[in-house]
Design an enzyme around this catalytic site. Sequence first.
Site, PDB file in Angstrom:
ATOM      1  N   HIS A 259     -27.348 -23.094 -37.868  1.00 27.90           N
ATOM      2  CA  HIS A 259     -26.807 -23.116 -36.505  1.00 27.90           C
ATOM      3  C   HIS A 259     -27.793 -23.809 -35.565  1.00 27.90           C
ATOM      4  CE1 HIS A 259     -24.892 -19.663 -38.605  1.00 27.90           C
ATOM      5  NE2 HIS A 259     -23.823 -20.264 -38.106  1.00 27.90           N
TER       6      HIS A 259
ATOM      7  N   SER B 204     -18.615 -20.163 -37.996  1.00 27.04           N
ATOM      8  CA  SER B 204     -19.650 -19.923 -36.983  1.00 27.04           C
ATOM      9  C   SER B 204     -20.137 -21.211 -36.317  1.00 27.04           C
ATOM     10  CB  SER B 204     -20.824 -19.155 -37.589  1.00 27.04           C
ATOM     11  OG  SER B 204     -21.326 -19.836 -38.719  1.00 27.04           O
TER      12      SER B 204
ATOM     13  N   ASP C  16     -32.883 -19.422 -39.710  1.00 24.13           N
ATOM     14  CA  ASP C  16     -31.577 -20.055 -39.553  1.00 24.13           C
ATOM     15  C   ASP C  16     -31.801 -21.538 -39.282  1.00 24.13           C
ATOM     16  OD1 ASP C  16     -29.095 -20.984 -38.922  1.00 24.13           O
ATOM     17  OD2 ASP C  16     -28.646 -19.491 -37.377  1.00 24.13           O
TER      18      ASP C  16
END
Length: 431
Positions: A401, A150, A398
């Site tokens: 990311h 990702s 998160d």
Amino acid sequence: MGTNPLKDTTDHFLIKRLLPCAIFALLPLALLRFFFYPLSFNQSLLKSPQDKPIIIITTNSSSKATHEKFSGIPCDYTSGKWVRDMLGPRYNGTSCTTIKDGQNCMSHGRPDLGYLYWRWKPKGCNLPRFEPSSFLRLVENKHLAFVGDSMARNQLESLLCLLSEASPPHLVYRDGEENKFRRWHISSHNITVSIYWSPFLVKGDGEWAATGLNHNKLYIDLVDDRWAMEIDQMDVIVLSIGHWFLHPALYFEKDLVLGCHSCPTLNHTEIGFYQVFGKSLRTAMKAISDIQDGKRRQIIVTTFSPHHFEGDWDKAGACPKKQPFKDGEKAMEAMDAEMRSVEIEEVEAAKKNGQQVGLQFEALDITKLSLMRPDGHPGPYMHPFPFANGAQNWVQNDCVHWCLPGPIDTWNEILLEVMKRWDAETKRDGL
Ligand SMILES: *[C@@H]1O[C@H](CO)[C@@H](O)[C@H](O)[C@H]1NC(C)=O
Ligand SMILES: *[C@@H]1O[C@H](CO)[C@@H](O)[C@H](O)[C@H]1NC(C)=O
Ligand SMILES: *[C@@H]1O[C@H](CO)[C@@H](O)[C@H](O)[C@H]1NC(C)=O
Ligand SMILES: *[C@@H]1O[C@H](CO)[C@@H](O)[C@H](O)[C@H]1NC(C)=O
């Protein structure tokens, strides 16, 4: 809202006990697992070795090609500092339509926007602002493939936004759950951009949760065919892996068990994951080198991207910083340093062999500059307006990311500089 998968399990106890020593390694694992396998939630033991040195990317181009950066002065993009930049980002969640929901921080109501007004200033040189037209010119008639996890997708989506200002990409192919395999075409320059999901690059059954196993099986000398079968169609390949190697795994090499990682129930030697990580990368780069069809492929390995969990990943304020670290404030250490150094070593080795087969390899060494951006993650804004109903007891964060726009755009600015340098070298050498 939602239930905390850590609660009421023995893992919770284990995680609490391990937290002081392994917080930096353990939390992203917990988070990644939550993202991809919410039903299976075990803990993992991790190792954190020491720091390693930094490499310097030098350029020598006396060619008078196009860009002033090629005046022969080498630029080391890896060391520098973040400086204020009032120009701000080149795109936003409205102007770019391909941003993944979880990274669309502005549109999700992130209130502080200061994180958008920084520019990376390498020591001794400048990193030019991304010019879509230069990038498009350099990959004209080519297929640019991102392969990895990702983080590869995060970088790809940043690039699509940066390019869309000049020439919007059109989605031409989509397959797999969660958009794991996608392809776009930029018709103005006949450019194909694609993303291949392959979090280990090598063969491995990443579907372990579905099969009832609590560990992966990785075959580190066999490349993952789901991307490797199409290498012949690719011209520029960006490899980006890392975080998935933290999962418990059993490793095979030449059909023999090499060892395992975080595997107390298996009767095999614990070997950690750094060595295996390096070998997997080597297998992938070798698979590219093995396609000897005369194409001069360019291979870029994006180095490990650090996360910034400071507290519980499921509480508000998991990555609370609002500003970059200052020069010298944060050292690269432990897993970040080790993963990066494994990648640099493998790329350096590939460069030596690559010259013989006409390939170009480079490490996109973003670990340090990304480490200095604790303010660049979505945190709770991975979900839209997480505090619309006031403070919550449970908030998924998160801190792995990167927001788009955000610091990850800088990776693509450096990618463009690498490609400009290669272009200048190619012209100089008359290739
Ligand atoms: C840089 O390249 C030029 C011409 O290609 C060459 O004459 C010069 O010696 C090189 N400099 C270094 C430091 O390698
Ligand atoms: C987003 O970008 C568009 C086009 O550049 C601009 O018109 C708009 O004001 C921007 N929106 C925000 C919230 O910055
Ligand atoms: C368009 O790009 C592809 C590679 O992605 C290339 O094979 C093809 O020849 C290009 N078409 C033209 C007309 O140049
Ligand atoms: C584990 O492996 C060792 C050495 O191969 C063997 O002696 C032992 O019996 C094995 N234990 C179990 C539980 O299989």
